[in-house]
Scaffold this motif. Structure first.
Motif, mmCIF file in Angstrom:
data_model
loop_
_atom_site.group_PDB
_atom_site.id
_atom_site.type_symbol
_atom_site.label_atom_id
_atom_site.label_comp_id
_atom_site.label_asym_id
_atom_site.label_seq_id
_atom_site.Cartn_x
_atom_site.Cartn_y
_atom_site.Cartn_z
ATOM 1 N N ARG A 70 -6.384 -5.808 -11.105
ATOM 2 C CA ARG A 70 -5.329 -5.222 -11.927
ATOM 3 C C ARG A 70 -4.266 -4.669 -10.993
ATOM 4 N NH1 ARG A 70 -6.037 0.493 -12.432
ATOM 5 N NH2 ARG A 70 -7.945 1.131 -11.433
ATOM 6 N N VAL A 71 -3.059 -4.680 -11.447
ATOM 7 C CA VAL A 71 -1.967 -4.177 -10.633
ATOM 8 C C VAL A 71 -1.807 -2.701 -10.939
ATOM 9 C CG1 VAL A 71 0.471 -4.395 -10.112
ATOM 10 C CG2 VAL A 71 -0.862 -6.399 -10.707
ATOM 11 N N GLN A 72 -1.725 -1.913 -9.868
ATOM 12 C CA GLN A 72 -1.587 -0.489 -10.045
ATOM 13 C C GLN A 72 -0.178 -0.124 -10.485
ATOM 14 O OE1 GLN A 72 -4.903 0.725 -9.918
ATOM 15 N NE2 GLN A 72 -3.837 2.443 -9.058
ATOM 16 N N ARG A 73 -0.079 0.942 -11.206
ATOM 17 C CA ARG A 73 1.234 1.496 -11.507
ATOM 18 C C ARG A 73 1.870 1.965 -10.220
ATOM 19 N NH1 ARG A 73 1.661 6.470 -13.877
ATOM 20 N NH2 ARG A 73 3.876 6.305 -13.758
ATOM 21 N N VAL A 131 0.851 -1.192 0.000
ATOM 22 C CA VAL A 131 0.000 0.000 0.000
ATOM 23 C C VAL A 131 0.887 1.242 0.000
ATOM 24 C CG1 VAL A 131 -0.290 -0.144 2.541
ATOM 25 C CG2 VAL A 131 -1.955 1.074 1.185
ATOM 26 N N SER A 132 0.766 2.004 -1.099
ATOM 27 C CA SER A 132 1.662 3.146 -1.208
ATOM 28 C C SER A 132 1.041 4.238 -2.063
ATOM 29 C CB SER A 132 2.995 2.598 -1.710
ATOM 30 O OG SER A 132 3.370 3.156 -2.886
ATOM 31 N N GLY A 133 1.876 5.180 -2.544
ATOM 32 C CA GLY A 133 1.333 6.300 -3.305
ATOM 33 C C GLY A 133 0.824 5.883 -4.677
ATOM 34 N N GLY A 134 1.351 4.797 -5.202
ATOM 35 C CA GLY A 134 0.979 4.378 -6.548
ATOM 36 C C GLY A 134 0.297 3.028 -6.620
ATOM 37 N N HIS A 135 0.291 2.298 -5.529
ATOM 38 C CA HIS A 135 -0.304 0.957 -5.589
ATOM 39 C C HIS A 135 -0.949 0.561 -4.266
ATOM 40 C CE1 HIS A 135 3.758 -0.021 -4.070
ATOM 41 N NE2 HIS A 135 4.149 0.746 -5.050
ATOM 42 N N GLY A 165 5.017 -1.010 1.923
ATOM 43 C CA GLY A 165 4.776 0.171 1.086
ATOM 44 C C GLY A 165 4.657 1.417 1.963
ATOM 45 N N GLY A 166 4.756 2.596 1.343
ATOM 46 C CA GLY A 166 4.810 3.860 2.083
ATOM 47 C C GLY A 166 3.718 4.059 3.121
ATOM 48 N N VAL A 167 2.484 3.665 2.794
ATOM 49 C CA VAL A 167 1.378 3.898 3.725
ATOM 50 C C VAL A 167 1.489 2.992 4.968
ATOM 51 C CG1 VAL A 167 -1.151 3.903 3.961
ATOM 52 C CG2 VAL A 167 -0.110 4.748 1.868
ATOM 53 N N SER A 168 2.277 1.927 4.873
ATOM 54 C CA SER A 168 2.436 1.081 6.070
ATOM 55 C C SER A 168 3.271 1.794 7.127
ATOM 56 C CB SER A 168 3.006 -0.296 5.723
ATOM 57 O OG SER A 168 4.257 -0.197 5.124
ATOM 58 N N ALA A 169 3.771 3.001 6.805
ATOM 59 C CA ALA A 169 4.411 3.843 7.826
ATOM 60 C C ALA A 169 3.346 4.500 8.711
ATOM 61 C CB ALA A 169 5.246 4.922 7.149
ATOM 62 N N ASN A 170 2.091 4.447 8.302
ATOM 63 C CA ASN A 170 1.015 5.129 9.043
ATOM 64 C C ASN A 170 0.832 4.527 10.445
ATOM 65 O OD1 ASN A 170 -2.169 5.204 9.696
ATOM 66 N ND2 ASN A 170 -1.529 7.052 8.636
ATOM 67 N N SER A 171 0.880 5.383 11.447
ATOM 68 C CA SER A 171 0.881 4.881 12.827
ATOM 69 C C SER A 171 -0.451 4.220 13.199
ATOM 70 C CB SER A 171 1.217 5.993 13.809
ATOM 71 O OG SER A 171 0.250 7.010 13.731
ATOM 72 N N ARG A 172 -1.548 4.763 12.679
ATOM 73 C CA ARG A 172 -2.862 4.173 13.003
ATOM 74 C C ARG A 172 -3.016 2.808 12.323
ATOM 75 N NH1 ARG A 172 -6.634 3.923 16.895
ATOM 76 N NH2 ARG A 172 -8.698 3.570 16.024
ATOM 77 N N LEU A 173 -2.558 2.700 11.070
ATOM 78 C CA LEU A 173 -2.625 1.409 10.368
ATOM 79 C C LEU A 173 -1.770 0.389 11.120
ATOM 80 C CD1 LEU A 173 -3.425 -0.410 7.990
ATOM 81 C CD2 LEU A 173 -1.509 0.537 6.693
ATOM 82 N N ARG A 174 -0.589 0.816 11.552
ATOM 83 C CA ARG A 174 0.301 -0.113 12.260
ATOM 84 C C ARG A 174 -0.338 -0.593 13.557
ATOM 85 N NH1 ARG A 174 5.627 0.832 9.665
ATOM 86 N NH2 ARG A 174 6.801 -0.362 11.178
ATOM 87 N N SER A 175 -0.906 0.343 14.328
ATOM 88 C CA SER A 175 -1.427 -0.089 15.635
ATOM 89 C C SER A 175 -2.736 -0.872 15.487
ATOM 90 C CB SER A 175 -1.563 1.083 16.598
ATOM 91 O OG SER A 175 -2.640 1.887 16.224
ATOM 92 N N LYS A 176 -3.599 -0.449 14.567
ATOM 93 C CA LYS A 176 -4.857 -1.197 14.390
ATOM 94 C C LYS A 176 -4.590 -2.595 13.835
ATOM 95 C CE LYS A 176 -9.393 0.413 13.997
ATOM 96 N NZ LYS A 176 -10.544 0.945 13.293
ATOM 97 N N ALA A 177 -3.601 -2.681 12.936
ATOM 98 C CA ALA A 177 -3.254 -3.984 12.359
ATOM 99 C C ALA A 177 -2.660 -4.901 13.437
ATOM 100 C CB ALA A 177 -2.280 -3.804 11.202
ATOM 101 N N GLN A 178 -1.867 -4.319 14.345
ATOM 102 C CA GLN A 178 -1.288 -5.135 15.437
ATOM 103 C C GLN A 178 -2.413 -5.706 16.295
ATOM 104 O OE1 GLN A 178 1.820 -5.769 15.595
ATOM 105 N NE2 GLN A 178 3.043 -4.038 14.853
ATOM 106 N N GLU A 238 -2.259 7.872 -2.461
ATOM 107 C CA GLU A 238 -2.722 8.955 -3.334
ATOM 108 C C GLU A 238 -3.902 9.659 -2.664
ATOM 109 O OE1 GLU A 238 -3.713 7.103 -7.003
ATOM 110 O OE2 GLU A 238 -4.120 8.993 -8.039
ATOM 111 N N ALA A 239 -4.801 8.868 -2.056
ATOM 112 C CA ALA A 239 -5.955 9.447 -1.357
ATOM 113 C C ALA A 239 -5.471 10.302 -0.179
ATOM 114 C CB ALA A 239 -6.892 8.345 -0.870
ATOM 115 N N PHE A 240 -4.502 9.804 0.570
ATOM 116 C CA PHE A 240 -3.933 10.593 1.673
ATOM 117 C C PHE A 240 -3.364 11.904 1.137
ATOM 118 C CE2 PHE A 240 -3.591 6.821 4.567
ATOM 119 C CZ PHE A 240 -4.004 7.431 5.732
ATOM 120 N N ASP A 241 -2.609 11.812 0.041
ATOM 121 C CA ASP A 241 -1.953 13.008 -0.497
ATOM 122 C C ASP A 241 -2.964 14.020 -1.036
ATOM 123 O OD1 ASP A 241 0.507 11.947 0.163
ATOM 124 O OD2 ASP A 241 0.884 11.103 -1.817
ATOM 125 N N LYS A 242 -4.015 13.516 -1.705
ATOM 126 C CA LYS A 242 -5.023 14.439 -2.264
ATOM 127 C C LYS A 242 -5.817 15.099 -1.140
ATOM 128 C CE LYS A 242 -5.493 12.296 -6.801
ATOM 129 N NZ LYS A 242 -6.243 11.317 -7.598
#
Ligand code: KG4
Ligand code: ZN
Length: 359
Positions: A355-358, A142-146, A276-289, A171-175
Motif C-alpha cells: 500500500r502506498v503511504q500517505r 523515504v520520508s516523514g509520511g512515506h 525523500g527527506g530521510v535520504s538526507a541522513n548522512s549514515r544512509l547516504r554513506s552506507k548506501a554508497q 516518522e520513526a526518527f521523529d518519534k
C-alpha cells in the motif's frame, strides 16, 4: 528552447516555489520552512500549516519571479502538488496555482507528490551538472509520511514493490527524537548526535529484515526504543544519546538497504535511487554508497535541497507531463490519497498487499 514551468509545493509543512525546465534544470527555487511554528507542539499541526502556507505563498512567488527575472510570457505552465497531503495545505497551493493559471492563461498541471520525489534525482542547476540517470530504476522514497520501494520503468510507470506496514522511517526518527527529548522534527538531530555514537552500543530490532518481501515495519523499533529510553536513568540519558541515536539510526538504515538489495536482486535492475527527506541522513547516504559500490549499482541520491519537500521536483514532473500533452481543468481538486491509477502494484509482493503511504 527549454520551457519554464512555475511549480508550487505545499503538501505538508514546507512552502516551496520553483521554476524548472523539462530537462530538470532548476532556474530558481525559494522555500519557507515552518519548523519553528510546529516545534512547540512536537509535530505538524495541519491548521497551522495551512495558515503559514497562505502567509508565505505570494511573497515566495514574487521572490522567485524577481530572482529568476522570468516574464510571465516565458512561463509555459503552472504545476502544483494536488495529492497526497494535508488537505488544507494542498488547497493553499492549488488555489494559488489555479489563480495564476487562469489569470495568465497557462496550462495547469496537478502533480502527485510521490512522483515528484521519484523524479527528484534528475534535477540539476548551476551548482550541479545534469545527472547521467535513465529509466528503469528502483526507487526508495523515504520520508516523514512515506517509505516505499518502486520499480520505475518510465514517466508514469511506477509499480509499488512494497512499503512500510506501519510508521514511515522519518516518522520513526521523529518519534524517537521526541522520546529522547530532542524536539521536532528530530531526524536531523538524531543524525547529528549519531555521528559521535557507536552503532552497536544498543541492540534494536530490524523488523522484517529477513523476510523475502519488500514490506517494512518500524513500529517494533519504536516500542523497543521507548523501553530502552525508559530503562535509562534520566540523569544519564544525555551522555548516552550519541550511542542511542547511532544504534537506532543503524537499525533503520540496515532495513532500508536490505530491502533495496532484495529489489535489485529480484528485478535485476542496476540503477537505484534514494529520495525523500530521510535520504538526507548522512549514515544512509554513506552506507548506501558503500553498498552500491560493492554491488556495482549506479546509485543516485539528490542533493539535500531536492531530497526534502521542494517545488523543483513538482515542476519537473509537471514539465514532463506537459510535454506529453497533459494538463488539468480548473476544477482540479486536492486529495489526501494517492489515486489508484498513479501506481501499479508490483509483481513481487508476498504477504500483505503493498500500500502506498500517505505523504
Ligand atoms: O520529504 P520530507 O521533507 O517531508 C515529507 O514528505 O514527509 O521529509 C521529512 C522527514 C522528517 O521525518 C525528518 O525528520 C526526516 O525527513 N529527515 C531526516 C533527516 N533530514 C530529514 N531523517 C533522518 N536524518 C536526516 N538527516
Ligand atoms: Zn515528501
Amino acid at each position: 528552447m527549454q520551457k519554464k514551468i512555475l511549480a508550487i509545493e505545499t503538501s505538508c509543512d514546507d512552502t516551496s516555489v520553483a521554476l524548472v525546465s523539462e530537462e530538470g534544470f532548476v532556474y530558481g527555487m525559494v522555500s519557507a520552512s515552518q519548523d519553528l511554528a510546529h516545534q512547540p507542539f512536537g509535530g505538524i499541526v495541519p491548521e497551522i500549516a495551512s495558515r503559514n502556507h497562505s502567509a508565505a505563498m505570494l511573497p515566495l512567488v514574487e521572490e522567485l519571479i524577481k530572482k529568476t527575472q522570468v516574464l510571465w510570457s516565458e512561463i509555459s505552465g503552472i504545476a502544483v502538488t494536488n495529492r497526497p497531503g494535508l488537505i488544507g495545505s494542498l488547497i493553499v497551493g492549488l488555489v494559488t496555482a489555479k489563480t495564476l493559471a487562469h489569470v495568465h492563461n497557462k496550462p495547469l498541471l496537478g502533480v502527485n507528490h510521490l512522483e515528484g520525489h521519484i523524479l527528484a534525482p534528475f534535477l540539476f542547476d548551476t551548482e550541479r551538472s545534469k545527472p547521467q540517470l535513465s529509466f528503469p530504476f528502483i526507487a526508495l522514497a523515504v520520508s516523514g509520511g512515506h517509505t516505499s520501494i518502486y520499480e520505475v520503468q518510465g514517466l508514469g510507470d511506477y509499480a509499488v514493490l512494497g512499503a512500510t506496514l506501519d510508521d514511515a522511517a522519518g516518522e520513526a526518527f521523529d518519534k524517537f527524537a521526541k522520546m529522547a527529548g530532542l524536539g521536532f522534527p528530530g531526524g536531523v538531530k538524531v543524525d547529528q548526535l549519531a555521528r559521535t555514537g557507536r552503532v552497536d552500543a544498543y541492540e534494536f530490532p530490524r523488523g522484517l529484515i529477513h523476510e523475502d518481501s519488500y514490506q517494512m515495519s518500524f513500529s517494533g523499533l519504536k516500542s523497543s526504543a521507548q523501553r530502552m529510553i525508559a530503562s535509562i536513568e534520566p540523569s544519564e540519558l544525555q551522555a548516552k544519546l550519541p550511542d542511542l541515536c547511532a544504534s537506532f539510526q543503524e537499525a533503520i538504515v540496515d532495513v532500508l538497504i536490505a530491502k533495496l538489495d532484495l529489489a535489485m536482486k529480484k528485478t535485476k535492475i542496476k540503477t537505484v535511487v534514494i529520495t525523500g527527506g530521510v535520504s538526507a541522513n548522512s549514515r544512509l547516504r554513506s552506507k548506501a554508497q558503500d553498498w552500491a559500490a560493492k554491488k556495482k549499482f549506479d546509485l543516485h541520491i539528490p542533493p539535500i535541497k531536492y531530497c526534502t519537500d521542494n517545488a523543483a521536483m513538482i515542476g519537473y514532473a509537471g514539465a514532463l507531463r506537459l510535454e506529453r500533452g497533459e494538463s488539468h481543468d480548473l476544477n482540479l481538486g486536492p486529495s489526501p490519497r494517492v489515486w489508484p491509477e498513479d501506481f501499479k502494484s508490483g509483481n513481487f509482493n508476498k504477504g500483505r498487499q503493498a500500500r502506498v503511504q500517505r505523504s
